[in-house]
Motif scaffolding. Structure first.
Motif, short mmCIF file in Angstrom:
data_model
loop_
_atom_site.label_atom_id
_atom_site.label_comp_id
_atom_site.label_asym_id
_atom_site.label_seq_id
_atom_site.Cartn_x
_atom_site.Cartn_y
_atom_site.Cartn_z
N UNK A 277 22.82 32.13 41.20
CA UNK A 277 21.44 32.59 41.03
C UNK A 277 20.45 31.61 41.62
N UNK A 278 20.68 30.33 41.41
CA UNK A 278 19.76 29.30 41.91
C UNK A 278 19.76 29.27 43.44
N UNK A 279 20.95 29.32 44.04
CA UNK A 279 21.01 29.31 45.50
C UNK A 279 20.41 30.59 46.09
N UNK A 280 20.69 31.72 45.45
CA UNK A 280 20.09 32.97 45.92
C UNK A 280 18.58 32.93 45.82
N UNK A 281 18.08 32.35 44.75
CA UNK A 281 16.64 32.18 44.55
C UNK A 281 16.03 31.35 45.67
N UNK A 282 16.69 30.24 45.99
CA UNK A 282 16.19 29.35 47.04
C UNK A 282 16.18 30.05 48.40
N UNK A 283 17.27 30.74 48.72
CA UNK A 283 17.36 31.43 50.01
C UNK A 283 16.29 32.51 50.13
N UNK A 284 16.15 33.31 49.07
CA UNK A 284 15.17 34.40 49.10
C UNK A 284 13.75 33.87 49.21
N UNK A 285 13.46 32.79 48.50
CA UNK A 285 12.12 32.19 48.56
C UNK A 285 11.83 31.65 49.95
N UNK A 286 12.80 30.93 50.51
CA UNK A 286 12.62 30.37 51.85
C UNK A 286 12.46 31.48 52.88
N UNK A 287 13.25 32.53 52.74
CA UNK A 287 13.18 33.66 53.68
C UNK A 287 11.80 34.31 53.64
N UNK A 288 11.32 34.60 52.43
CA UNK A 288 10.01 35.25 52.29
C UNK A 288 8.90 34.37 52.85
#
Length: 450
Positions: A277-288
């Motif tokens: 969840x934490x890594x997915x959160x980071x990736x999605x935030x960086x992508x956006x």
């Protein structure tokens, strides 16, 4: 219009500063080191070119390995820096300089999970994030399979133990056959209660497994959704990013909620799900954020990052405080990893990163740090230490150090993405692409105009 960028290895002043300690890498920027006149101020931003993607994919996929290969990361980084003589023709002398740089930049031992953000913000970064999401998904399935095999073995062992206990009880029961018939009635009632409890326990275990599998399926679904969008963005970079932004925002909200609601606990399955969840959160935030910067929405990107980075740091600090305070008060610090028993496994740069997310360590003076190290040294010299802090304990600590290193590095990468957003706004560029090297640039890390 593209701004001029400089390959890191071509800037002697930055190299000198990193080597003598006046400069340090933090996330995706190079700053003046703490204690210097301009301590904390940004000197340069870092980014990469698309050609680096294939090298980055060589990094390990799972952050769960307790014995990380430091030299392996160093060699991978040398390739990442474009030091392969077939590609760059760099001299042996310069190779030696860069080999040292990989250490002083703090890149010789970064948990693999932290590499999901890369060092840059180009389209290659999107492709790499998609690749890492795929690796996370594969790792999740592999770990689940491994855990199930382990549970099967444990269950077989328990059955064996249960059979032995049953044999023992049978012997005891034979010796109690002379008791009054009323005890037979009680025994029957107890047997009934036992069956009820067993039935309830089996149902609870079955339900817990079903919930766990459902939860993991939801995580995988969100990962797959974002990965599909990243793949599409890589294939059609000139298309409108609106759908990609919508998907990234949705996934960010989901993973952010999942990461924040978890109460830290040293439980393998909980930590696994939390890590995803934490890594997915980071990736999605960086992508956006990167997509917003790409279309010139600097203020929106800054606002997004301000909100998400603050929450991300809170989660990282909560995990750090919990993981570091499992033992006695003398070892409740990141600097316990500086003890001789960890010297073959944990580098000083990893310890420093972990200390940045520890509420009790982050603002310590050099004198206070040394005092903590002295207390730790005394604790490990106590007569009971060899039994209390055995190899199993050491392995657990190595794993915790890597887990916390992931959180620290991801936190730093997101934090410095805010600085990049501020740079885009200050330069008044219509798109973040104007600040990045073009696709024809030599593979390697680049210093952006500042």
């Amino acid at each position: 219009m593209l701004q001029p960028t400089t390959l890191l290895i071509n800037d002697p002043s930055i190299i000198k500063g990193l080597l003598d300690g006046t400069l340090v890498r933090y996330g995706s920027v190079i700053r003046y080191a703490a204690g210097t006149e301009k301590g904390g101020q940004i000197v340069k931003h870092l980014t990469e070119v698309p050609g680096i993607l294939d090298v980055l994919k060589l990094l390990p996929a799972s952050p769960a390995s307790p014995l990380i290969d430091t030299m392996g990361h160093g060699l991978t980084y040398h390739k990442l820096m474009g030091l392969d003589r077939k590609l760059t023709g760099i001299t042996n002398q310069l190779f030696g300089i860069e080999k040292t740089l990989s250490s002083v930049m703090g890149l010789t031992q970064i948990a693999a999970g932290a590499s999901v953000l890369n060092l840059g913000v180009s389209i290659a970064g999107f492709a790499y994030m998609g690749y890492k999401l795929h690796q996370i998904q594969k790792s999740l399935g592999h770990l689940q399979q491994t855990m199930e095999i382990g549970f099967t073995r444990v269950e077989a062992g328990l059955h064996h133990l249960d059979n032995k206990m049953t044999e023992g009880f049978n012997v005891v029961i034979k010796g109690l056959n002379y008791l009054d018939d009323r005890l037979d009635t009680v025994s029957g009632q107890l047997a009934y209660l036992y069956l009820l409890v067993q039935d309830s326990r089996q149902k609870q275990e079955s339900l817990a497994k079903a919930i766990s599998h459902l939860h993991q399926a939801m995580l995988i679904k969100e990962i797959a959704t974002l990965k599909a969008e990243l793949d599409d963005r890589t294939r059609f970079p000139n298309e409108s990013p609106r759908q990609a932004l919508k998907t990234a925002s949705s996934v960010r909200l989901f993973f952010g909620s999942e990461a924040m609601k978890v109460t830290p606990e040293l439980n393998a399955e909980l930590m696994l799900n939390s890590d995803i969840a934490i890594q997915g959160w980071a990736v999605a935030t960086a992508t956006e954020a990167n997509l917003l910067l790409e279309i010139g929405h600097h203020q929106d990107a800054k606002q997004l990052l301000t909100e998400e980075v603050s929450k991300f740091k809170q989660v990282a600090q909560r995990w750090a405080d919990h993981c570091l305070n499992q033992d006695n008060k003398y070892l409740g610090t990141a600097y316990r990893f500086d003890a001789p028993i960890f010297q073959d496994y944990i580098t000083s740069e990893r310890i420093e990163r972990i200390s940045q997310i520890s509420n009790s360590d982050r603002c310590l003076t050099l004198e206070q740090i040394q005092h903590k190290k002295n207390e730790i040294e005394v604790e490990f010299e106590m007569s009971y230490s060899s039994q209390k802090y055995d190899q199993n304990w050491i392995n657990q600590q190595i794993a915790l150090a890597e887990y916390l290193d992931t959180l620290s590095e991801l936190s730093a990468r997101l934090d410095t993405l805010q600085d990049f957003a501020a740079l885009c706004e200050a330069k008044e560029v219509k798109s973040s692409k104007e600040l990045l090297p073009d696709e024809k640039s030599q593979p390697g890390l680049y210093l952006l105009p500042f």
